[in-house]
Design a protein around this motif. Structure first.
Motif, PDB file in Angstrom:
ATOM      1  N   LEU A  64     -13.335  40.040  22.049  1.00 28.01           N
ATOM      2  CA  LEU A  64     -13.943  39.417  23.215  1.00 28.01           C
ATOM      3  C   LEU A  64     -12.869  39.415  24.287  1.00 28.01           C
ATOM      4  CD1 LEU A  64     -16.358  37.775  24.474  1.00 28.01           C
ATOM      5  CD2 LEU A  64     -15.150  35.734  23.722  1.00 28.01           C
ATOM      6  N   GLY A  65     -13.201  39.919  25.441  1.00 29.98           N
ATOM      7  CA  GLY A  65     -12.233  39.953  26.525  1.00 29.98           C
ATOM      8  C   GLY A  65     -12.888  39.527  27.815  1.00 29.98           C
ATOM      9  N   GLY A  66     -12.071  39.036  28.727  1.00 35.05           N
ATOM     10  CA  GLY A  66     -12.637  38.690  30.013  1.00 35.05           C
ATOM     11  C   GLY A  66     -11.732  37.841  30.860  1.00 35.05           C
ATOM     12  N   THR A  67     -12.158  37.719  32.119  1.00 37.30           N
ATOM     13  CA  THR A  67     -11.510  36.824  33.058  1.00 37.30           C
ATOM     14  C   THR A  67     -12.363  35.572  33.141  1.00 37.30           C
ATOM     15  OG1 THR A  67     -12.635  37.983  34.866  1.00 37.30           O
ATOM     16  CG2 THR A  67     -10.359  38.617  34.410  1.00 37.30           C
ATOM     17  N   LEU A  68     -11.689  34.424  33.177  1.00 42.91           N
ATOM     18  CA  LEU A  68     -12.365  33.136  33.097  1.00 42.91           C
ATOM     19  C   LEU A  68     -12.010  32.265  34.289  1.00 42.91           C
ATOM     20  CD1 LEU A  68     -11.376  32.440  29.388  1.00 42.91           C
ATOM     21  CD2 LEU A  68     -13.545  33.398  30.195  1.00 42.91           C
ATOM     22  N   SER A  69     -12.989  31.531  34.790  1.00 43.69           N
ATOM     23  CA  SER A  69     -12.739  30.594  35.872  1.00 43.69           C
ATOM     24  C   SER A  69     -13.913  29.638  35.998  1.00 43.69           C
ATOM     25  CB  SER A  69     -12.558  31.342  37.200  1.00 43.69           C
ATOM     26  OG  SER A  69     -12.441  30.431  38.282  1.00 43.69           O
ATOM     27  N   LYS A  70     -13.615  28.432  36.441  1.00 47.11           N
ATOM     28  CA  LYS A  70     -14.699  27.496  36.733  1.00 47.11           C
ATOM     29  C   LYS A  70     -15.535  28.011  37.897  1.00 47.11           C
ATOM     30  CE  LYS A  70     -12.187  24.471  39.879  1.00 47.11           C
ATOM     31  NZ  LYS A  70     -11.752  23.105  40.148  1.00 47.11           N
ATOM     32  N   ASN A  71     -15.020  29.014  38.613  1.00 48.69           N
ATOM     33  CA  ASN A  71     -15.725  29.647  39.727  1.00 48.69           C
ATOM     34  C   ASN A  71     -16.554  30.850  39.293  1.00 48.69           C
ATOM     35  OD1 ASN A  71     -14.412  27.891  41.649  1.00 48.69           O
ATOM     36  ND2 ASN A  71     -12.582  29.089  41.286  1.00 48.69           N
ATOM     37  N   GLY A  72     -16.590  31.130  37.992  1.00 42.31           N
ATOM     38  CA  GLY A  72     -17.345  32.260  37.460  1.00 42.31           C
ATOM     39  C   GLY A  72     -16.487  33.083  36.516  1.00 42.31           C
ATOM     40  N   SER A  73     -17.077  33.497  35.418  1.00 39.05           N
ATOM     41  CA  SER A  73     -16.354  34.268  34.406  1.00 39.05           C
ATOM     42  C   SER A  73     -17.046  35.598  34.170  1.00 39.05           C
ATOM     43  CB  SER A  73     -16.292  33.476  33.093  1.00 39.05           C
ATOM     44  OG  SER A  73     -15.561  32.286  33.268  1.00 39.05           O
ATOM     45  N   HIS A  74     -16.331  36.511  33.522  1.00 42.72           N
ATOM     46  CA  HIS A  74     -16.861  37.840  33.193  1.00 42.72           C
ATOM     47  C   HIS A  74     -16.360  38.181  31.796  1.00 42.72           C
ATOM     48  CE1 HIS A  74     -17.269  42.323  34.571  1.00 42.72           C
ATOM     49  NE2 HIS A  74     -18.138  42.003  33.639  1.00 42.72           N
ATOM     50  N   LEU A  75     -17.284  38.249  30.835  1.00 40.79           N
ATOM     51  CA  LEU A  75     -16.921  38.437  29.431  1.00 40.79           C
ATOM     52  C   LEU A  75     -17.614  39.649  28.830  1.00 40.79           C
ATOM     53  CD1 LEU A  75     -17.347  34.699  28.463  1.00 40.79           C
ATOM     54  CD2 LEU A  75     -15.200  35.962  28.306  1.00 40.79           C
ATOM     55  N   HIS A  76     -16.851  40.462  28.102  1.00 40.83           N
ATOM     56  CA  HIS A  76     -17.394  41.579  27.341  1.00 40.83           C
ATOM     57  C   HIS A  76     -17.060  41.367  25.869  1.00 40.83           C
ATOM     58  CE1 HIS A  76     -17.911  44.831  30.672  1.00 40.83           C
ATOM     59  NE2 HIS A  76     -18.381  43.649  31.039  1.00 40.83           N
ATOM     60  N   VAL A  77     -17.991  41.773  24.994  1.00 39.26           N
ATOM     61  CA  VAL A  77     -17.829  41.561  23.565  1.00 39.26           C
ATOM     62  C   VAL A  77     -18.060  42.865  22.809  1.00 39.26           C
ATOM     63  CG1 VAL A  77     -20.246  40.873  23.180  1.00 39.26           C
ATOM     64  CG2 VAL A  77     -18.448  39.969  21.681  1.00 39.26           C
ATOM     65  N   CYS A  78     -17.351  43.026  21.692  1.00 39.80           N
ATOM     66  CA  CYS A  78     -17.589  44.122  20.754  1.00 39.80           C
ATOM     67  C   CYS A  78     -17.928  43.483  19.410  1.00 39.80           C
ATOM     68  CB  CYS A  78     -16.358  45.015  20.628  1.00 39.80           C
ATOM     69  SG  CYS A  78     -16.585  46.381  19.459  1.00 39.80           S
ATOM     70  N   LEU A  79     -19.053  43.897  18.836  1.00 39.12           N
ATOM     71  CA  LEU A  79     -19.557  43.318  17.588  1.00 39.12           C
ATOM     72  C   LEU A  79     -19.795  44.413  16.566  1.00 39.12           C
ATOM     73  CD1 LEU A  79     -22.313  41.108  19.270  1.00 39.12           C
ATOM     74  CD2 LEU A  79     -20.039  40.346  18.527  1.00 39.12           C
ATOM     75  N   ALA A  80     -19.571  44.096  15.284  1.00 43.74           N
ATOM     76  CA  ALA A  80     -19.835  45.038  14.197  1.00 43.74           C
ATOM     77  C   ALA A  80     -20.907  44.445  13.281  1.00 43.74           C
ATOM     78  CB  ALA A  80     -18.568  45.325  13.396  1.00 43.74           C
ATOM     79  N   ASN A  81     -21.904  45.277  12.933  1.00 46.03           N
ATOM     80  CA  ASN A  81     -22.961  44.798  12.034  1.00 46.03           C
ATOM     81  C   ASN A  81     -22.546  44.977  10.577  1.00 46.03           C
ATOM     82  OD1 ASN A  81     -23.451  47.489  11.332  1.00 46.03           O
ATOM     83  ND2 ASN A  81     -25.350  47.622  12.509  1.00 46.03           N
ATOM     84  N   GLU A  82     -23.472  44.741   9.658  1.00 38.52           N
ATOM     85  CA  GLU A  82     -23.159  44.787   8.220  1.00 38.52           C
ATOM     86  C   GLU A  82     -22.716  46.163   7.737  1.00 38.52           C
ATOM     87  OE1 GLU A  82     -27.690  45.520   6.548  1.00 38.52           O
ATOM     88  OE2 GLU A  82     -26.789  43.561   6.345  1.00 38.52           O
ATOM     89  N   LYS A  83     -23.023  47.216   8.496  1.00 40.04           N
ATOM     90  CA  LYS A  83     -22.591  48.571   8.141  1.00 40.04           C
ATOM     91  C   LYS A  83     -21.309  48.979   8.870  1.00 40.04           C
ATOM     92  CE  LYS A  83     -27.293  49.956   7.130  1.00 40.04           C
ATOM     93  NZ  LYS A  83     -28.426  50.796   7.489  1.00 40.04           N
ATOM     94  N   GLY A  84     -20.775  48.067   9.666  1.00 41.79           N
ATOM     95  CA  GLY A  84     -19.556  48.366  10.417  1.00 41.79           C
ATOM     96  C   GLY A  84     -19.809  49.105  11.711  1.00 41.79           C
ATOM     97  N   ILE A  85     -21.061  49.249  12.087  1.00 40.98           N
ATOM     98  CA  ILE A  85     -21.409  49.922  13.329  1.00 40.98           C
ATOM     99  C   ILE A  85     -21.221  48.942  14.476  1.00 40.98           C
ATOM    100  CG2 ILE A  85     -23.272  51.033  14.637  1.00 40.98           C
ATOM    101  CD1 ILE A  85     -24.394  51.920  11.866  1.00 40.98           C
ATOM    102  N   CYS A  86     -20.495  49.382  15.494  1.00 44.40           N
ATOM    103  CA  CYS A  86     -20.166  48.503  16.616  1.00 44.40           C
ATOM    104  C   CYS A  86     -21.094  48.710  17.802  1.00 44.40           C
ATOM    105  CB  CYS A  86     -18.728  48.735  17.069  1.00 44.40           C
ATOM    106  SG  CYS A  86     -17.501  48.180  15.885  1.00 44.40           S
ATOM    107  N   ILE A  87     -21.389  47.596  18.457  1.00 50.15           N
ATOM    108  CA  ILE A  87     -22.074  47.598  19.740  1.00 50.15           C
ATOM    109  C   ILE A  87     -21.262  46.702  20.655  1.00 50.15           C
ATOM    110  CG2 ILE A  87     -24.379  47.996  18.809  1.00 50.15           C
ATOM    111  CD1 ILE A  87     -24.892  44.959  19.279  1.00 50.15           C
TER     112      ILE A  87
END
Length: 139
Positions: A64-87
Motif C-alpha cells: 500500500l503506498g500513497g501520499t496522506l494529508s488531512k487535505n486529501g490523500s491518494h492511495l494505491h494498493v496491490c493485493l494477491a488472491n488465494e492463487k497468488g495472482i495480483c491486482i
C-alpha cells in the motif's frame, strides 16, 4: 520525520481507518511506509477506468503506498488472491480487514500536502507547500 504505527482488526475499513488517524493526528503531509495484512473483500479503481471494481474474496495486502494529508490523500494498493495472482489500483472505501493490517505512517515535517484540480488530468492532484527551507533534491 515522526511515525505513527497502527494495527487494524477484522471488519475495519482500511481507507477509512487510515483517514481517521490522519485527521486525529492532524497530519498535513504523510506517507505510507509499510502495510501488510489481509482483506476479506476489496474495492479498487483500475488504471484508466472511471468505474470501481468489487472483489468478494480474500486477499493478502502485498503493498500500500500513497501520499496522506488531512487535505486529501491518494492511495494505491496491490493485493494477491488465494492463487497468488495480483491486482492493484486506487484504494476505495469498503476494503474490510480479514485478519489484521499492520500500518506504519510517516509524518513529514515542514511540508503541507494539498489537492488542487488540474485541468491537464481532470483530477485533484498533489500540491506541495514547504513551510520553511528543507532539503529537497527536486528543486
Amino acid at each position: 520525520m515522526k511515525y505513527h504505527v497502527m494495527r487494524l482488526k477484522p471488519g475495519q475499513d482500511l481507507k477509512k481507518e487510515i483517514e481517521n488517524v490522519i485527521s486525529q493526528k492532524n497530519i498535513e503531509a504523510g506517507i505510507v511506509m509499510a502495510c501488510i495484512g489481509s482483506l476479506n473483500c476489496a474495492k479498487i479503481r483500475l488504471a484508466d477506468e472511471n468505474i470501481v471494481k468489487e472483489y468478494n474474496e480474500k486477499f493478502e495486502i502485498i503493498s500500500l503506498g500513497g501520499t496522506l494529508s488531512k487535505n486529501g490523500s491518494h492511495l494505491h494498493v496491490c493485493l494477491a488472491n488465494e492463487k497468488g495472482i495480483c491486482i492493484g489500483g486506487h484504494l476505495m472505501y469498503e476494503c474490510y480487514i480479514y485478519t489484521t493490517a499492520e500500518i506504519v505512517i510517516g509524518k513529514l515535517e515542514d511540508i503541507i500536502f494539498k489537492r488542487e484540480y488540474c485541468e491537464d488530468t481532470g483530477f485533484k492532484e498533489l500540491n506541495i507547500n514547504y513551510i520553511k527551507e528543507t532539503v529537497n533534491d527536486n528543486k
